[in-house]
Motif scaffolding. Sequence first.
Motif, mmCIF file in Angstrom:
data_model
loop_
_atom_site.group_PDB
_atom_site.id
_atom_site.type_symbol
_atom_site.label_atom_id
_atom_site.label_comp_id
_atom_site.label_asym_id
_atom_site.label_seq_id
_atom_site.Cartn_x
_atom_site.Cartn_y
_atom_site.Cartn_z
ATOM 1 N N CYS A 366 0.833 -1.203 0.000
ATOM 2 C CA CYS A 366 0.000 0.000 0.000
ATOM 3 C C CYS A 366 0.868 1.254 0.000
ATOM 4 O O CYS A 366 0.442 2.327 -0.465
ATOM 5 C CB CYS A 366 -0.930 0.017 1.217
ATOM 6 N N ALA A 403 -2.504 -4.654 -3.694
ATOM 7 C CA ALA A 403 -2.671 -3.420 -2.927
ATOM 8 C C ALA A 403 -2.825 -2.233 -3.869
ATOM 9 O O ALA A 403 -1.939 -1.976 -4.683
ATOM 10 C CB ALA A 403 -1.473 -3.213 -2.004
ATOM 11 N N PRO A 405 -4.941 1.017 -2.731
ATOM 12 C CA PRO A 405 -5.834 2.009 -2.145
ATOM 13 C C PRO A 405 -5.381 3.458 -2.307
ATOM 14 O O PRO A 405 -6.201 4.361 -2.137
ATOM 15 C CB PRO A 405 -5.850 1.619 -0.668
ATOM 16 N N SER A 409 0.286 3.851 -4.445
ATOM 17 C CA SER A 409 0.406 2.402 -4.274
ATOM 18 C C SER A 409 0.994 1.728 -5.503
ATOM 19 O O SER A 409 1.779 0.786 -5.387
ATOM 20 C CB SER A 409 -0.957 1.783 -3.937
ATOM 21 N N VAL A 428 -9.109 5.747 -2.022
ATOM 22 C CA VAL A 428 -8.966 4.918 -0.832
ATOM 23 C C VAL A 428 -10.187 4.015 -0.664
ATOM 24 O O VAL A 428 -10.060 2.814 -0.368
ATOM 25 C CB VAL A 428 -8.767 5.785 0.427
ATOM 26 N N LYS A 429 -11.373 4.572 -0.876
ATOM 27 C CA LYS A 429 -12.601 3.787 -0.703
ATOM 28 C C LYS A 429 -12.724 2.685 -1.751
ATOM 29 O O LYS A 429 -12.945 1.510 -1.420
ATOM 30 C CB LYS A 429 -13.822 4.715 -0.776
ATOM 31 N N GLY A 432 -9.319 0.547 -1.707
ATOM 32 C CA GLY A 432 -9.256 -0.263 -0.488
ATOM 33 C C GLY A 432 -10.239 -1.416 -0.526
ATOM 34 O O GLY A 432 -9.918 -2.540 -0.122
ATOM 35 N N SER A 433 -11.437 -1.144 -1.047
ATOM 36 C CA SER A 433 -12.463 -2.194 -1.128
ATOM 37 C C SER A 433 -12.023 -3.323 -2.053
ATOM 38 O O SER A 433 -12.133 -4.506 -1.705
ATOM 39 C CB SER A 433 -13.792 -1.596 -1.626
ATOM 40 N N SER A 435 -9.015 -4.032 -2.965
ATOM 41 C CA SER A 435 -7.826 -4.697 -2.416
ATOM 42 C C SER A 435 -8.240 -5.803 -1.449
ATOM 43 O O SER A 435 -7.733 -6.927 -1.508
ATOM 44 C CB SER A 435 -6.926 -3.684 -1.691
#
Length: 461
Positions: A366, A403, A405, A409, A428-429, A432-433, A435
Amino acid sequence: MIRAGLLFSILSIFPAFLGWYQLWFGLTPAQEINLAIALLVSFLWVTELIPLYVTGFLVLFLELIWLLPGWGPGAPKTITFLSCYFSETILLFLGGFVISSAIRFYGLDATIARFVIKNTKGSAFLLVLSMGFATAFLSCFMNNTATAAMMLGLVSSMMKSLDESSPLRKSILFMVPFSANLGGIGTPVGTLPNVIGIAYLQEKGFQIGFLDWMTFAFPVFIFSVLILAGILYIVYLKKESSIQSIRLLQVQEEKQFVSSKKRMVSIVVIFITILGWISSDWHGVSNGTVALFPVIVFFGFSLLDLKEFRNLSWDVLILMGGGIALGKAFEETGLAKHFVTMFMLGESSQFSLFLFFSILSLVLSCFLSNTSVANLVLPITMGLPAELILPAAIGATIGASLAMPLPVSTPPNALAFSYGGIRSLEMVKIGGSISILSWIVFTVVGGLILNQLQIVDFSNF
């Protein structure tokens, strides 16, 4: 930054000259030097204080002038580390580079992308999903960043036509880089961590065939791309007016400057090479040897010229060689086994280490490049008991590519972010989801297939 780098470099090496690492961690002299070199080059890889390929050369330089002379009796020969820079794995990736160059030179990538984009039948969701699969498929054989740049470039005119807040625009800017990252795991030559992981495993006598790799990796990225498309549909495209958005889509027209005959020959050569990789378990020719076929044919018959040969990513091959040489030192000095014993990892099950190292690589990736993470984590897996190495190494290898997010990254993420219109929090949302969800797909679907192929044994959790 340079002063801080020099300070850290001195601090990482200085204790080794005084024997402090031996005292603190119970190391042998060779292990102490190995640790100092690892700390120094890891810092340089992470910070990119000097070019990554120069750090790759630095690994070899330090191993030859410091590690081997300080080893004492039983030191390996210099060829042990020199061979890391032109191994079977390096040949495999060189073949992948040549195929990638041919795909780009003859416009095969753009042809596939245009066909996909033009046949979405007015649906914004189908457009995004098709772009995702096209990008992921091309990333199986091409550089992830180059693939993302090409796909975004094809629809750059649409980017200018759509408002920055357009749901379709945001969806494309997320789909392309994320699917480029996911597609890289599909083949052994798809991304650097794959090649590095396979190189370490081959050094330990483990062989994973090209077809076996695709058997577990293809379902992982296919399901992950589908899930990503579902997320984008729910978050952005559900209320999008498909017809209105697609009308704004303008795909750049293809300009053909190459011989159609040479183009067809190139397709045949690429197909034969891929077929040779997939069937390597049957005909017995190693993947590295098969990779020489496109190199010889493309350049020997002038399908690609000297300029294309010079433009191959030789710096990446040197970087890979440095990572492999560092891992070889971990193995030869026994430093990897020392760390495994220290952290009692050898007492875990195959499945728990599969999960642990995949999570560790994912979290580190990340914030660091996936190549740096592979070079940092994989040497530790090589010190595990023989029956635990394979699941731990596969987990670490694939986890490093899942990774995504943050804009930093991966390079494709940064490229998409540079187009504007998406905020870091949005990345990020969504990133991240996907990932987390792609990691779940990998551990469940990929783990199940690996177990069914008897590559790993997850019968005891």
